[in-house]
Design a protein around this motif. Structure first.
Motif, PDB file in Angstrom:
ATOM      1  N   GLU A   1       5.679   6.656   2.122  1.00  0.00           N
ATOM      2  CA  GLU A   1       5.376   5.513   2.983  1.00  0.00           C
ATOM      3  C   GLU A   1       4.956   4.338   2.114  1.00  0.00           C
ATOM      4  O   GLU A   1       4.118   4.475   1.228  1.00  0.00           O
ATOM      5  CB  GLU A   1       4.254   5.846   3.965  1.00  0.00           C
ATOM      6  CG  GLU A   1       3.815   4.654   4.815  1.00  0.00           C
ATOM      7  CD  GLU A   1       2.636   4.972   5.717  1.00  0.00           C
ATOM      8  OE1 GLU A   1       2.831   5.774   6.651  1.00  0.00           O
ATOM      9  OE2 GLU A   1       1.523   4.448   5.475  1.00  0.00           O
TER      10      GLU A   1
ATOM     11  N   ARG B   1       1.079   5.178   0.447  1.00  0.00           N
ATOM     12  CA  ARG B   1       0.273   6.198   1.126  1.00  0.00           C
ATOM     13  C   ARG B   1       0.094   7.445   0.272  1.00  0.00           C
ATOM     14  O   ARG B   1       1.038   7.935  -0.358  1.00  0.00           O
ATOM     15  CB  ARG B   1       0.932   6.575   2.453  1.00  0.00           C
ATOM     16  CG  ARG B   1       0.142   7.620   3.233  1.00  0.00           C
ATOM     17  CD  ARG B   1       0.683   7.820   4.621  1.00  0.00           C
ATOM     18  NE  ARG B   1       0.020   8.918   5.305  1.00  0.00           N
ATOM     19  CZ  ARG B   1       0.261   9.278   6.554  1.00  0.00           C
ATOM     20  NH1 ARG B   1       1.161   8.616   7.268  1.00  0.00           N
ATOM     21  NH2 ARG B   1      -0.379  10.295   7.104  1.00  0.00           N
ATOM     22  N   THR B   2      -1.146   7.982   0.323  1.00  0.00           N
ATOM     23  CA  THR B   2      -1.466   9.218  -0.392  1.00  0.00           C
ATOM     24  C   THR B   2      -2.210  10.222   0.479  1.00  0.00           C
ATOM     25  O   THR B   2      -2.432  11.350   0.043  1.00  0.00           O
ATOM     26  CB  THR B   2      -2.331   8.918  -1.631  1.00  0.00           C
ATOM     27  OG1 THR B   2      -3.522   8.229  -1.219  1.00  0.00           O
ATOM     28  CG2 THR B   2      -1.576   8.063  -2.639  1.00  0.00           C
ATOM     29  N   TRP B   3      -2.636   9.851   1.698  1.00  0.00           N
ATOM     30  CA  TRP B   3      -3.405  10.776   2.525  1.00  0.00           C
ATOM     31  C   TRP B   3      -2.461  11.583   3.419  1.00  0.00           C
ATOM     32  O   TRP B   3      -1.384  11.141   3.796  1.00  0.00           O
ATOM     33  CB  TRP B   3      -4.441  10.025   3.361  1.00  0.00           C
ATOM     34  CG  TRP B   3      -3.876   9.013   4.318  1.00  0.00           C
ATOM     35  CD1 TRP B   3      -3.566   9.196   5.636  1.00  0.00           C
ATOM     36  CD2 TRP B   3      -3.545   7.643   4.033  1.00  0.00           C
ATOM     37  NE1 TRP B   3      -3.071   8.051   6.193  1.00  0.00           N
ATOM     38  CE2 TRP B   3      -3.052   7.076   5.236  1.00  0.00           C
ATOM     39  CE3 TRP B   3      -3.630   6.848   2.892  1.00  0.00           C
ATOM     40  CZ2 TRP B   3      -2.634   5.746   5.311  1.00  0.00           C
ATOM     41  CZ3 TRP B   3      -3.214   5.523   2.974  1.00  0.00           C
ATOM     42  CH2 TRP B   3      -2.732   4.992   4.167  1.00  0.00           C
TER      43      TRP B   3
ATOM     44  N   ARG C   1       0.851  -1.191   0.000  1.00  0.00           N
ATOM     45  CA  ARG C   1       0.000   0.000   0.000  1.00  0.00           C
ATOM     46  C   ARG C   1       0.884   1.237   0.000  1.00  0.00           C
ATOM     47  O   ARG C   1       1.756   1.394   0.857  1.00  0.00           O
ATOM     48  CB  ARG C   1      -0.902   0.006   1.240  1.00  0.00           C
ATOM     49  CG  ARG C   1      -1.872   1.193   1.296  1.00  0.00           C
ATOM     50  CD  ARG C   1      -2.653   1.211   2.601  1.00  0.00           C
ATOM     51  NE  ARG C   1      -1.790   1.499   3.737  1.00  0.00           N
ATOM     52  CZ  ARG C   1      -1.723   0.760   4.832  1.00  0.00           C
ATOM     53  NH1 ARG C   1      -2.460  -0.331   4.936  1.00  0.00           N
ATOM     54  NH2 ARG C   1      -0.917   1.087   5.825  1.00  0.00           N
TER      55      ARG C   1
ATOM     56  N   GLN D   1       9.219   4.142   5.776  1.00  0.00           N
ATOM     57  CA  GLN D   1       8.852   5.554   5.667  1.00  0.00           C
ATOM     58  C   GLN D   1      10.108   6.405   5.519  1.00  0.00           C
ATOM     59  O   GLN D   1      11.186   6.030   5.997  1.00  0.00           O
ATOM     60  CB  GLN D   1       8.110   6.049   6.915  1.00  0.00           C
ATOM     61  CG  GLN D   1       6.645   5.736   7.005  1.00  0.00           C
ATOM     62  CD  GLN D   1       6.019   6.314   8.274  1.00  0.00           C
ATOM     63  OE1 GLN D   1       6.713   6.727   9.205  1.00  0.00           O
ATOM     64  NE2 GLN D   1       4.699   6.344   8.322  1.00  0.00           N
TER      65      GLN D   1
ATOM     66  N   THR E   1       2.738   8.924  -3.987  1.00  0.00           N
ATOM     67  CA  THR E   1       3.320   7.777  -4.695  1.00  0.00           C
ATOM     68  C   THR E   1       4.435   8.214  -5.637  1.00  0.00           C
ATOM     69  O   THR E   1       5.269   7.393  -6.027  1.00  0.00           O
ATOM     70  CB  THR E   1       2.240   7.038  -5.496  1.00  0.00           C
ATOM     71  OG1 THR E   1       1.653   7.939  -6.445  1.00  0.00           O
ATOM     72  CG2 THR E   1       1.142   6.509  -4.582  1.00  0.00           C
TER      73      THR E   1
ATOM     74  N   ASP F   1      -2.710  -0.622  13.481  1.00  0.00           N
ATOM     75  CA  ASP F   1      -3.487   0.588  13.257  1.00  0.00           C
ATOM     76  C   ASP F   1      -3.240   1.522  14.436  1.00  0.00           C
ATOM     77  O   ASP F   1      -3.238   1.103  15.594  1.00  0.00           O
ATOM     78  CB  ASP F   1      -4.976   0.266  13.138  1.00  0.00           C
ATOM     79  CG  ASP F   1      -5.296  -0.446  11.831  1.00  0.00           C
ATOM     80  OD1 ASP F   1      -4.749  -0.030  10.791  1.00  0.00           O
ATOM     81  OD2 ASP F   1      -6.077  -1.405  11.851  1.00  0.00           O
TER      82      ASP F   1
ATOM     83  N   MET G   1       6.458  -2.000   7.284  1.00  0.00           N
ATOM     84  CA  MET G   1       6.416  -0.694   6.638  1.00  0.00           C
ATOM     85  C   MET G   1       7.806  -0.071   6.462  1.00  0.00           C
ATOM     86  O   MET G   1       8.749  -0.389   7.192  1.00  0.00           O
ATOM     87  CB  MET G   1       5.546   0.270   7.466  1.00  0.00           C
ATOM     88  CG  MET G   1       4.159  -0.242   7.767  1.00  0.00           C
ATOM     89  SD  MET G   1       3.189   0.823   8.875  1.00  0.00           S
ATOM     90  CE  MET G   1       2.918   2.247   7.821  1.00  0.00           C
TER      91      MET G   1
ATOM     92  N   TRP H   1       1.849  13.005   1.490  1.00  0.00           N
ATOM     93  CA  TRP H   1       2.539  11.765   1.136  1.00  0.00           C
ATOM     94  C   TRP H   1       2.148  11.421  -0.294  1.00  0.00           C
ATOM     95  O   TRP H   1       0.975  11.503  -0.653  1.00  0.00           O
ATOM     96  CB  TRP H   1       2.134  10.635   2.085  1.00  0.00           C
ATOM     97  CG  TRP H   1       2.333  10.976   3.535  1.00  0.00           C
ATOM     98  CD1 TRP H   1       1.557  11.801   4.299  1.00  0.00           C
ATOM     99  CD2 TRP H   1       3.380  10.518   4.390  1.00  0.00           C
ATOM    100  NE1 TRP H   1       2.046  11.881   5.579  1.00  0.00           N
ATOM    101  CE2 TRP H   1       3.170  11.099   5.667  1.00  0.00           C
ATOM    102  CE3 TRP H   1       4.467   9.664   4.209  1.00  0.00           C
ATOM    103  CZ2 TRP H   1       4.012  10.856   6.745  1.00  0.00           C
ATOM    104  CZ3 TRP H   1       5.305   9.419   5.288  1.00  0.00           C
ATOM    105  CH2 TRP H   1       5.080  10.011   6.538  1.00  0.00           C
TER     106      TRP H   1
END
Length: 450
Positions: A116, A57-59, A55, A254, A72, A157, A252, A70
């Motif tokens: 991320e 991140r874009t938010w 995944r 980052q 891609t 989460d 993950m 963030w």
């Protein structure tokens, strides 16, 4: 005669099912007993990366500034200058924010763009976590001094100050900071039971000073009640007891900028007072996770060499998944499937888990398998989330079935359970009576020449 003792197995084979009498195959370079994630990042596009269960991140939001972005576009794949056949995944972060213009953890002028990459499945806990990463002590462009953070970590989460929560980190700060008042490059190795800095019993962190510019192999070994950290095969630190991770996490990477206090008195913060553009990057050569097995840190490089020698660029066979690819096929859409029977189930981004009966939120463990709290599962939108009341199955592909078919004459691949005794023709095979819950018969012996 020499014999091989076999009962039944799950196989992933290529060929027409009608021609199979008996099929025994495995993912190249992977022992049948190993449950692993391995990715060599042999991609050319981020679409290929996402198709293999990552995944991007874009938010906007934390960590870092509340209005930090963030993208891609900050993730790419570069050719290894020392070995043109190899590629790295590159994460980039950039900003032109002047620290003096940040108010209430939000920038009022300028912008920041960070990176991320995370696994879509929250199943990573006990076992061996490893990655080979390239750290940079200075920006590739622009003035130096920001609190950039280059990371490899696991995280549930996010929950502020409460359970269920687990986090384990390698966090490299090339310009120091984080309340220390020192600009010396430092690696922070840590584990967090809950997010609450006011109580030191909720976390364990070791800060190791010194430059890590260049390539390094990072290893975290996780067992119930214990986590141990290694860099390049050398022991760094360990933590035991309540601070060790309790819950399955996402795996993950980052690269981001922190605006936390640089010194204890908070005279300065993470962003430098300069509006010129600056850019940092980190590279990831490969990532490896082996479930429920503590692999000595010094043996990890050989594990990777074996996978590469077998032509394997990606494997995820944990918890019944069976997804793999070779460099030549890395651009194909990946497909994973699973099936189970329960009163209710959770379709977690294409992987089916049981709904926990002992907790309502977070992740748990029951019947020797991971499960999801119903409230956590309900946070996903259809077609994911809580599904069905009877036996069901799920298959997730990055493209519609019709468009993912190939016009090639090569036989299609499939993944299914084949009972070894269900052959149509045999030679040198002996059946025995089964004494487990499945009853019936099983293949007890196969002549080594057959």
């Amino acid at each position: 005669m020499n014999f091989i003792n076999i009962k039944a197995w799950k196989s992933r084979c290529t060929g027409a099912a009608s021609l199979l009498a008996l099929c025994l195959c495995a993912q190249p370079g992977v022992a049948q007993t190993e449950q692993i994630l391995f990715d060599d990042f042999s991609y050319t596009t981020t679409t290929q990366l996402a198709n293999n269960g990552w995944r991007l991140r874009t938010w906007e939001g934390g960590p870092g500034l509340a209005n930090g972005t963030w993208s891609t576009n900050n993730i790419s794949f570069v050719t290894d200058p020392a070995s043109p056949a190899n590629k790295f995944m590159r994460l980039k972060a950039s900003t032109n924010i002047n620290g003096s213009t940040i108010v209430n953890n939000r920038s009022t002028t300028g912008s920041v763009s960070q990176a991320e990459v995370a696994r879509v499945e929250q199943i990573y806990k006990n076992g061996t976590w490893a990655a080979r990463m390239y750290f940079n002590d200075a920006p590739s462009t622009g003035p130096d001094g920001d609190t950039a953070i280059e990371t490899f970590f696991g995280l549930t989460d996010y929950i502020e100050g409460a359970e269920p929560y687990s986090e384990i980190d390698f966090e490299y700060l090339p310009n120091g900071g984080w309340w220390t008042g020192s600009a010396t490059p430092s690696m922070w190795s840590g584990t967090y039971r809950i997010v609450d800095w006011s109580d030191e019993s909720n976390h364990g962190v070791t800060r190791t000073q010194g430059s890590l510019q260049g390539w390094h192999t990072l290893v975290m070994q996780v067992q119930d009640g214990l986590i141990t950290f290694y860099i390049d095969g050398v022991y760094q630190t360990s933590f035991s007891g309540a601070v060790a991770p309790d819950y399955p996490m996402y795996l993950m990477f980052q690269l981001w900028f922190s605006n936390d206090c640089f010194d204890a008195a908070c005279n300065t913060r993470g962003y430098i007072n300069n509006s010129n553009y600056r850019e940092y990057f980190e590279d990831v050569d490969w990532v490896y996770f082996e479930k429920n097995n503590i692999v000595p840190a010094t043996e990890i490089p050989q594990k990777i060499a074996n996978l590469r020698a077998a032509g394997t660029s990606y494997v995820q066979n944990i918890n019944g998944n069976s997804t793999s690819s070779t460099p030549a096929a890395s651009s194909r859409p990946s497909t994973s499937s699973s099936s189970t029977a329960a009163a209710q189930q959770c379709n977690w981004w294409g992987t089916i888990y049981a709904i926990c009966t002992h907790i309502n939120s977070g992740w748990g463990w029951q019947n020797n398998a991971d499960c999801v709290g119903i409230q956590t599962c309900q946070t996903l939108s259809p077609p994911y989330g809580v599904i069905g009341s009877t036996a069901s199955s799920s298959s997730r592909s990055s493209t519609p079935l019709s468009s993912s078919r190939s016009s090639s004459s090569a036989p299609a691949a499939f993944s299914r359970l084949i009972q070894a005794e269900s052959y149509s023709v045999m030679s040198g095979v002996q059946l025995d009576a089964a004494n487990d819950g499945g009853a019936g018969q099983y293949v007890g012996w196969i002549d080594a020449g057959d």
